[in-house]
Write a protein that holds these residues in place. Structure first.
Motif, mmCIF file in Angstrom:
data_model
loop_
_atom_site.group_PDB
_atom_site.id
_atom_site.type_symbol
_atom_site.label_atom_id
_atom_site.label_comp_id
_atom_site.label_asym_id
_atom_site.label_seq_id
_atom_site.Cartn_x
_atom_site.Cartn_y
_atom_site.Cartn_z
ATOM 1 N N SER A 239 -1.551 0.628 1.247
ATOM 2 C CA SER A 239 -2.597 -0.026 0.486
ATOM 3 C C SER A 239 -3.978 0.285 1.061
ATOM 4 O O SER A 239 -4.933 0.532 0.320
ATOM 5 C CB SER A 239 -2.364 -1.545 0.485
ATOM 6 O OG SER A 239 -3.359 -2.202 -0.252
ATOM 7 N N LEU A 240 -4.082 0.310 2.394
ATOM 8 C CA LEU A 240 -5.354 0.640 3.034
ATOM 9 C C LEU A 240 -5.760 2.088 2.770
ATOM 10 O O LEU A 240 -6.934 2.394 2.556
ATOM 11 C CB LEU A 240 -5.254 0.394 4.542
ATOM 12 C CG LEU A 240 -5.286 -1.075 4.975
ATOM 13 C CD1 LEU A 240 -4.962 -1.197 6.459
ATOM 14 C CD2 LEU A 240 -6.636 -1.703 4.677
ATOM 15 N N VAL A 241 -4.777 2.993 2.757
ATOM 16 C CA VAL A 241 -5.070 4.401 2.462
ATOM 17 C C VAL A 241 -5.566 4.545 1.034
ATOM 18 O O VAL A 241 -6.522 5.284 0.764
ATOM 19 C CB VAL A 241 -3.816 5.272 2.700
ATOM 20 C CG1 VAL A 241 -4.024 6.678 2.155
ATOM 21 C CG2 VAL A 241 -3.490 5.329 4.187
ATOM 22 N N LEU A 242 -4.946 3.820 0.107
ATOM 23 C CA LEU A 242 -5.396 3.887 -1.281
ATOM 24 C C LEU A 242 -6.783 3.276 -1.443
ATOM 25 O O LEU A 242 -7.577 3.734 -2.271
ATOM 26 C CB LEU A 242 -4.391 3.177 -2.194
ATOM 27 C CG LEU A 242 -3.072 3.939 -2.390
ATOM 28 C CD1 LEU A 242 -2.064 3.071 -3.134
ATOM 29 C CD2 LEU A 242 -3.301 5.238 -3.129
ATOM 30 N N ASP A 243 -7.100 2.265 -0.639
ATOM 31 C CA ASP A 243 -8.471 1.737 -0.617
ATOM 32 C C ASP A 243 -9.451 2.846 -0.310
ATOM 33 O O ASP A 243 -10.513 2.954 -0.925
ATOM 34 C CB ASP A 243 -8.602 0.652 0.462
ATOM 35 C CG ASP A 243 -8.238 -0.726 -0.062
ATOM 36 O OD1 ASP A 243 -8.308 -0.925 -1.279
ATOM 37 O OD2 ASP A 243 -7.877 -1.584 0.756
ATOM 38 N N LYS A 244 -9.092 3.670 0.648
ATOM 39 C CA LYS A 244 -9.971 4.761 1.053
ATOM 40 C C LYS A 244 -10.100 5.815 -0.045
ATOM 41 O O LYS A 244 -11.182 6.345 -0.297
ATOM 42 C CB LYS A 244 -9.437 5.415 2.328
ATOM 43 C CG LYS A 244 -10.209 6.665 2.745
ATOM 44 C CD LYS A 244 -9.566 7.323 3.953
ATOM 45 C CE LYS A 244 -10.321 8.613 4.303
ATOM 46 N NZ LYS A 244 -9.706 9.314 5.452
ATOM 47 N N LEU A 245 -9.012 6.081 -0.753
ATOM 48 C CA LEU A 245 -9.005 7.208 -1.685
ATOM 49 C C LEU A 245 -9.702 6.910 -3.002
ATOM 50 O O LEU A 245 -10.388 7.780 -3.535
ATOM 51 C CB LEU A 245 -7.569 7.659 -1.950
ATOM 52 C CG LEU A 245 -6.859 8.290 -0.763
ATOM 53 C CD1 LEU A 245 -5.428 8.621 -1.121
ATOM 54 C CD2 LEU A 245 -7.595 9.535 -0.307
ATOM 55 N N ALA A 246 -9.529 5.749 -3.592
ATOM 56 C CA ALA A 246 -10.215 5.472 -4.860
ATOM 57 C C ALA A 246 -9.752 4.214 -5.538
ATOM 58 O O ALA A 246 -10.101 3.999 -6.681
ATOM 59 C CB ALA A 246 -10.061 6.616 -5.833
ATOM 60 N N VAL A 247 -8.960 3.400 -4.921
ATOM 61 C CA VAL A 247 -8.448 2.232 -5.634
ATOM 62 C C VAL A 247 -8.757 0.975 -4.845
ATOM 63 O O VAL A 247 -7.880 0.394 -4.231
ATOM 64 C CB VAL A 247 -6.931 2.332 -5.887
ATOM 65 C CG1 VAL A 247 -6.496 1.329 -6.942
ATOM 66 C CG2 VAL A 247 -6.546 3.729 -6.313
ATOM 67 N N ASN A 248 -10.012 0.594 -4.837
ATOM 68 C CA ASN A 248 -10.368 -0.723 -4.315
ATOM 69 C C ASN A 248 -11.183 -1.448 -5.384
ATOM 70 O O ASN A 248 -11.717 -0.833 -6.298
ATOM 71 C CB ASN A 248 -11.105 -0.632 -2.973
ATOM 72 C CG ASN A 248 -12.409 0.127 -3.073
ATOM 73 O OD1 ASN A 248 -13.346 -0.313 -3.743
ATOM 74 N ND2 ASN A 248 -12.496 1.278 -2.425
ATOM 75 N N GLU A 249 -11.247 -2.737 -5.260
ATOM 76 C CA GLU A 249 -11.818 -3.567 -6.317
ATOM 77 C C GLU A 249 -13.272 -3.196 -6.640
ATOM 78 O O GLU A 249 -13.668 -3.134 -7.799
ATOM 79 C CB GLU A 249 -11.731 -5.046 -5.915
ATOM 80 C CG GLU A 249 -12.256 -6.009 -6.965
ATOM 81 C CD GLU A 249 -11.443 -5.988 -8.259
ATOM 82 O OE1 GLU A 249 -12.001 -6.404 -9.295
ATOM 83 O OE2 GLU A 249 -10.273 -5.550 -8.245
ATOM 84 N N HIS A 250 -14.063 -2.946 -5.612
ATOM 85 C CA HIS A 250 -15.477 -2.639 -5.838
ATOM 86 C C HIS A 250 -15.641 -1.342 -6.639
ATOM 87 O O HIS A 250 -16.481 -1.254 -7.539
ATOM 88 C CB HIS A 250 -16.216 -2.516 -4.508
ATOM 89 C CG HIS A 250 -16.266 -3.803 -3.735
ATOM 90 N ND1 HIS A 250 -16.798 -4.957 -4.257
ATOM 91 C CD2 HIS A 250 -15.835 -4.110 -2.477
ATOM 92 C CE1 HIS A 250 -16.708 -5.929 -3.363
ATOM 93 N NE2 HIS A 250 -16.138 -5.445 -2.269
#
Length: 791
Positions: free
Chosen positions: A41-52
């Motif tokens: 989940s943290l890696v996906l945050d980095k790649l392009a899938v975070n709420e902001h």
């Protein structure tokens, strides 16, 4: 016989099944699923899938919809623009290289269902059409113009310059509506309501869409009423937690799009004769609403399945097993799974739920549509013999999911996942959480900010271009006088269009003047009026466009007045312009602030930092900067577009502040004001020393600067140094620019120009060198050129 046929199906061998089981067991020994899911989940945050980032993309794309609609209406169109798909959903990454999916809704068609009463008094500029679903498959319908002869006569005497453009184009084609009994073939959307022949040659048909470069365009009608089969989503039984009642009530207010695509030809859904007269019913607005109602963890799970599809299924099945199949599986999985299972530390199981849902569809050879009843999304896509093989493959992927994810190449997710171990400290985790957002904001000046609408007349002879521009200006002036109503909050886009059309008209006037052709002074006066109108927006770029024209029209004293005004505006703007502050010194906190501000603020801030002149505006730019339009011819980049399109690489792109100093320098030079000229050069030189952009490599291996178009700023400084006869300094400045941006950089043209100039001069004084040895003789050639200039 049936038993024999079943025995011939190719299933996964025992050895392959064992391999899947073993890999699953091995993966299970590494870490437990909870810890792995959290790390993933943290890696996906980095790649392009975070709420902001998701909200930033949605807000930006929704604003683009309104801006494009407003500009189209201002230029005589009667259509509404929508953006669908992964770009607006926020379910894409850089490695996916997703297209932007546009749908253009033609408001000149007024549709009603065959179960409804026809409208009694149709609008003067609307064609009344009946939607018939009888005798059609569930997702298809036929369109029939009621009283075709009467309507054709009513619209026969249309004014091409005054009436809505789309309506004129529709009735311009030669169709005998009595022969077809008013039935409308879906090919009319491609034949009558399209662009120039040069565009058609580059377009590729893909279903109902036309694909040109990275943009898919669908031309559609809209029916306010829902056909019976589209009410299925509101009536069928479901657990009840999702979609919520609020979401469903909102969806009930949406109608359906009717898009130009018949049923698959390799099915028996309709006869060959009826194929061209059948249209597809599309519930895009409802589907987008459903995607918008999902949480971030749903988005992450879906993005992972898209990556799996692209790497493991696309090589063999292409688009036959499409992202829409995976999206449908996502929607049904969310609907049928308890909401407490969709958590960040349960991400692996969430992905398995989606794959299990798709596997169930494949086993049944039936993929239902989430919003339309009795539709099998596998029809015409997957062959019967392929289903067992796909079932086995999805089973294998699901059983060895963690291993498959660790081996994903796209966006370096596998590599990043392995590197991003639990040993990483909290500082790194915090930093990477929004790094995708930082890159998305950085890309504003390279991608989304460049929307073009003027290519239709950029390559025509100047007299023809002038006529077309005047027609567009008349339409724009008429529209501006009318109230903008719900588009009032997007008036900044209208002012941008006014400024651009003023510049195009002024550029055509200057071209006529330069070529010694007859020109109409009324045209230039009209351009001045539009320039003045655009200044009401308080966008610095609009002021700069006008000042640039004044210089090119040799109105130097008037230009100087605007230079002083613009310089004060820039200094005041720097204190509050988040875009400028971010590009000077990129940071996660500034990226987050930009993502949270309104798109109107971002738009004004962008165009107070950057400015783009299209080819049709080139005469309003100093001659030296016109080299920038040819920079795409140099390097290995494939960024250049074919005529009649042009990208930013075919335009003149500048940073406003250094461009101001450059214009001040060349203007004061014309006026022989040496002190002001020297100050302008000092300011330009200081700017290029203070601003220190760095080079970044995107996930797509593309090189870009943290401050866009800084190479052009260096090129402007190089030209000033040339005019000062400081050729070695000019050479150094151009080479610095080229080193910073090796591809698509006009500095290479200036380097060649300097070399050729030196080569010709040394031949005059009797030196002789092999032209192929020029690179070795650069220093000597420049010394010779400097000596000659001094003498």
């Amino acid at each position: 016989m049936a038993r024999n046929r079943r025995s011939k199906r190719k299933h996964t061998t025992r050895k392959e099944k064992n391999a899947c089981t073993i890999s699953h067991v091995v993966a299970g020994f590494s870490t437990d699923d909870k810890e792995f899911s959290g790390r993933l989940s943290l890696v996906l945050d980095k790649l392009a899938v975070n709420e902001h980032l998701i909200q930033f993309r949605r807000r930006t794309m929704l604003s683009y919809e309104r801006e494009m609609t407003l500009k189209d209406k201002a230029l005589g169109g009667n259509r509404q623009t929508y953006i669908f798909g992964s770009q607006i959903e926020g379910t894409t990454t850089a490695g996916m290289k997703s297209d932007v999916d546009h749908l253009f809704r033609f408001n000149m068609f007024r549709l009603f269902l065959d179960s409804e009463t026809p409208p009694i008094q149709p609008h003067d500029h609307q064609v009344v059409i009946k939607v018939s679903t009888q005798a059609c498959a569930s997702q298809y319908c036929c369109l029939t113009m009621i009283e075709p002869s009467t309507q054709a006569m009513r619209f026969k005497q249309l004014d091409p310059d005054g009436d809505p453009v789309d309506l004129v184009n529709f009735f311009h084609i030669n169709i005998d509506w009595r022969r077809t009994d008013g039935k409308i073939g879906h090919t009319i959307m491609f034949d009558a309501l399209n662009h120039l022949p040069e565009i058609l040659q580059q377009a590729k048909r893909h279903g109902p869409a036309e694909s040109i470069y990275n943009m898919d365009s669908v031309y559609a009608c809209y029916c306010n009423s829902l056909p019976k089969q589209c009410k299925f989503v509101f009536e069928r039984p479901r657990p009840g937690h999702w979609p919520t009642k609020k979401t469903l009530n909102k969806a009930k207010k949406y109608g359906v799009f009717i898009v130009p695509q018949g049923p698959p030809k390799n099915t028996n859904i309709c006869t060959k004769d009826d194929f061209d007269y059948q249209w597809r019913i599309s519930t895009n607005l409802t589907e987008r609403l459903l995607m918008f109602s999902l949480d971030t963890v749903h988005m992450k799970a879906y993005v992972l399945t898209k990556m799996i599809r692209k790497e493991l299924f696309v090589p063999e099945y292409r688009d036959r097993l499409s992202t829409f199949h995976f999206k449908t599986a996502l929607l049904f999985a969310v609907e049928n799974t308890r909401p407490d299972e969709w958590t960040e530390d349960n991400l692996i199981k969430c992905v398995k739920n989606i794959l299990a849902t798709l596997r169930r569809f494949l086993k049944r050879r039936y993929c239902p549509h989430f919003t339309i009843e009795n539709v099998n999304l596998f029809d015409g896509k997957i062959e019967r013999r392929e289903f067992p093989k796909l079932v086995d493959k999805i089973t294998c992927v699901s059983n060895s999911l963690r291993t498959k994810i660790e081996n994903i190449q796209m966006d370096n997710i596998g590599k990043t996942l392995i590197e991003f171990s639990t040993a990483n400290n909290e500082r790194n985790r915090t930093f990477t959480n929004n790094s995708a957002l930082l890159k998305a904001v950085l890309s504003i000046s390279y991608t989304s900010a460049h929307y073009f609408y003027g290519f239709e007349f950029s390559d025509k002879p100047v007299n023809e271009r002038m006529v077309l521009i005047e027609i567009e200006q008349t339409r724009l002036e008429n529209y501006y006088r009318a109230p903008l109503e719900k588009y009032r909050k997007y008036d900044y886009a209208l002012y941008d269009l006014i400024s651009t059309l003023a510049c195009m008209g002024a550029s055509a006037y200057l071209e006529q003047k330069t070529k010694g052709l007859e020109f109409n002074h009324a045209g230039i006066n009209r351009a001045r009026k539009m320039y003045s109108l655009s200044l009401e927006s308080d966008i610095i770029g609009n002021y700069m466009r006008y000042a640039s024209f004044l210089f090119c029209n040799r109105e130097y004293d008037e230009a100087c007045i605007y230079f002083d005004l613009i310089e004060k505006q820039i200094e005041e703007d720097k204190t509050s312009n988040l875009i400028f502050q971010f590009f000077v010194s990129p940071s996660e906190s500034l990226a987050l602030q930009i993502a949270k501000q309104s798109h109107k603020q971002s738009f004004k801030q962008i165009w107070s930092v950057f400015l783009i002149f299209r080819p049709a505006e080139a005469m309003c730019v100093p001659e030296f900067l016109r080299y920038e339009m040819y920079r795409a011819s140099f390097g290995d980049s494939t960024s250049g577009f074919s005529f009649p399109f042009y990208s930013r690489f075919g335009c003149i792109c500048v940073q406003i502040e250094p461009y101001l100093y450059y214009l001040q320098y060349v203007t004061y030079r014309k006026l022989h004001k040496e002190l002001q000229q020297s100050k302008a050069l000092m300011k330009l030189s200081t700017y290029t020393e203070i601003i220190k952009p760095t080079r970044l490599i995107s996930e797509c291996d593309e090189l870009f600067l943290t401050f866009a178009h800084f190479d052009t700023s260096l090129n402007m400084l190089g030209h000033c140094l040339e005019l000062e006869q400081k050729l070695k300094s000019a050479w150094k400045t151009y080479t610095t620019s080229l080193h910073m941006v090796p591809d698509d950089n006009a500095s290479l043209l200036h380097i060649i120009r300097l070399l050729w100039k030196a080569f010709k001069r040394q031949r005059i004084i009797g030196h002789s060198y092999n032209i192929f040895e020029l690179p070795k003789q650069t220093s000597l050639l420049l010394d010779v050129l400097c000596d000659l200039n001094q003498s």
